[in-house]
Design an enzyme around this catalytic site. Sequence first.
Site, PDB file in Angstrom:
ATOM      1  N   THR A  15       0.848  -1.196   0.000  1.00  0.00           N
ATOM      2  CA  THR A  15       0.000   0.000   0.000  1.00  0.00           C
ATOM      3  C   THR A  15       0.883   1.246   0.000  1.00  0.00           C
ATOM      4  O   THR A  15       0.407   2.346   0.220  1.00  0.00           O
ATOM      5  CB  THR A  15      -0.908   0.029   1.250  1.00  0.00           C
ATOM      6  OG1 THR A  15      -0.062  -0.102   2.398  1.00  0.00           O
ATOM      7  CG2 THR A  15      -1.902  -1.103   1.243  1.00  0.00           C
ATOM      8  N   SER A 257       7.169   4.493  11.910  1.00  0.00           N
ATOM      9  CA  SER A 257       5.906   4.520  11.176  1.00  0.00           C
ATOM     10  C   SER A 257       6.116   5.034   9.770  1.00  0.00           C
ATOM     11  O   SER A 257       7.137   5.641   9.462  1.00  0.00           O
ATOM     12  CB  SER A 257       4.897   5.400  11.900  1.00  0.00           C
ATOM     13  OG  SER A 257       5.168   6.743  11.587  1.00  0.00           O
ATOM     14  N   LYS A 258       5.126   4.786   8.946  1.00  0.00           N
ATOM     15  CA  LYS A 258       5.215   5.194   7.554  1.00  0.00           C
ATOM     16  C   LYS A 258       5.301   6.708   7.419  1.00  0.00           C
ATOM     17  O   LYS A 258       5.795   7.218   6.427  1.00  0.00           O
ATOM     18  CB  LYS A 258       3.986   4.711   6.791  1.00  0.00           C
ATOM     19  CG  LYS A 258       4.154   3.322   6.246  1.00  0.00           C
ATOM     20  CD  LYS A 258       3.027   2.993   5.307  1.00  0.00           C
ATOM     21  CE  LYS A 258       3.097   1.504   4.967  1.00  0.00           C
ATOM     22  NZ  LYS A 258       1.981   1.053   4.205  1.00  0.00           N
ATOM     23  N   ARG A 259       4.759   7.387   8.384  1.00  0.00           N
ATOM     24  CA  ARG A 259       4.766   8.852   8.322  1.00  0.00           C
ATOM     25  C   ARG A 259       6.188   9.410   8.339  1.00  0.00           C
ATOM     26  O   ARG A 259       6.442  10.491   7.866  1.00  0.00           O
ATOM     27  CB  ARG A 259       3.989   9.435   9.509  1.00  0.00           C
ATOM     28  CG  ARG A 259       2.531   9.632   9.194  1.00  0.00           C
ATOM     29  CD  ARG A 259       1.828  10.253  10.369  1.00  0.00           C
ATOM     30  NE  ARG A 259       1.411   9.233  11.312  1.00  0.00           N
ATOM     31  CZ  ARG A 259       0.384   8.439  11.109  1.00  0.00           C
ATOM     32  NH1 ARG A 259      -0.332   8.555  10.014  1.00  0.00           N
ATOM     33  NH2 ARG A 259       0.044   7.531  11.995  1.00  0.00           N
ATOM     34  N   ASN A 260       7.081   8.626   8.875  1.00  0.00           N
ATOM     35  CA  ASN A 260       8.468   9.051   8.966  1.00  0.00           C
ATOM     36  C   ASN A 260       9.175   8.613   7.675  1.00  0.00           C
ATOM     37  O   ASN A 260       9.233   7.450   7.367  1.00  0.00           O
ATOM     38  CB  ASN A 260       9.050   8.335  10.197  1.00  0.00           C
ATOM     39  CG  ASN A 260      10.502   8.571  10.350  1.00  0.00           C
ATOM     40  OD1 ASN A 260      11.197   8.953   9.410  1.00  0.00           O
ATOM     41  ND2 ASN A 260      10.975   8.333  11.542  1.00  0.00           N
TER      42      ASN A 260
END
Length: 486
Positions: A15, A257-260
Amino acid sequence: MAEIKVRVRFAPSPTGDLHVGNIRTALFDWAYARHTGGTFIFRIEDTDTTRVTDEYITAAIDTLRWLGLQWDEGPEVGGNFGPYLQSQRLDLYSHWAQKFLDQKDAYYCFCTAEELEARREAQRAANVAPGYDGQCRNLSDDQIATFRAQGRSPVIRMRMPDGHTTFVDQIRGELSFDHKFVPDFVLVRGDGSPLYTLAVAVDDVLMKVTHILRGEDLLSSTPRQIRVYQAMGLKDEEFPTFAHLPFVMGQDNAKLSKRNGEVSIAWYREAGFLPEAICNYLALLGWSPGEDRENITMKELTELFTVERVNSSPARFDMKKLEAINGDKIRALSVEEFLNWSLPFLKKSDVITGTDEEIALVRAALPIIQERITKLSEIPGMLKFLFVKDFYVELESISKVTDSDSKEVLRRTLDELTPLRDWTHSSIEAALRSSLIERMGLKPRVAFGSVRIAVTGSTVSPPLFESMELLGKKVCLERISSALTL
Ligand code: GLU
């Protein structure tokens, strides 16, 4: 009893770009397969078509190849249990869902999202564990016909019997899940598309997977998967063995996390980390060969990897350590290997176009920077002074060559080097040391700092005298003369 032939799979749902956690899982899956002489299967879990895109699938395949984690069965290579993209296996999931309905292991559920939410709200208010309350478990044929007549399209739900699911996790030991907390779950959506729990379990059975090593975020879905195995007719001893790998935490102990941005492997690749360094670092993150070591080759990993040596507590990601390992791996490259890794970075940042002449100069220059960099992305900045057509001194460094002391240094340098015949780094160094350090009495940092800026345009460069040798006498003298006009 005959030895079982190990079959492990890496089964991402792309994803987005694969991230550090995915790759650590892939690496352990791969290492386990190689260690046991088993089969490494790569399966793409793309049933969530709203979030998984073709682009991410292609990127995932490319990333695994780049890392050198060759799969024995999967996309592009095929295998006896394909296809290996779940979107191409939808008929299989429908077949099994229908079978579960026929066996009464599963049932149609007509509850709408609003009805479910209202009842969940009531559960919360009554302090009851939230989850499906079994409303449609025992619908009569008439009730089903009525719902259908109302135009409702049902989901298919798996019936969770009362009791517990107990299994031995190879990392965590025996685990038991009370079904009070594992409500009846959806296998197939109203539009007929399968959910993860159905697809993953059906595929693990049909692909004869023997070991499931995966992130601990999936631990809670394990009792549901086991329920699907049971409905497919597997006996306990036929279930795959599970090993749930602990999380990879960030430096601040919060979950990576993906946000990083530093989570995505694509980021590491662009920043100039070598695949061997990433694999080496991730291998030792949460697993140890039994002795304290920082370096391990892929070959050693396959020889030494066992699940027993995976640490059960979360591993902490340390960028500095990864950089240090990357530096080690860069230094271990042969000149030709280093050249091959460097060229794409130099081309991408327009330092070179790739002519034979340029490549020859890069090859000559690489040994002087090999000791000094930790990431390949530093190479263009280090070597651009050799290739720039319109040379200029960086704005922030200009003041360091225009003061009167610096001008004097540059004038002396010019005088000293103009007659120099043997243009090698050692003779350049000898000439400048005797003139600037011994005769003028300057400190090396001050004297050579000005020369460095004049010839490379920057305060950061590879070793000065080697750089000057590579640049050639004519260009060096031109640049020093032009710095004197600033
Ligand atoms: N496709 C799942 C995910 O990416 C993992 C499946 C599994 O390893 O069981 O989260």
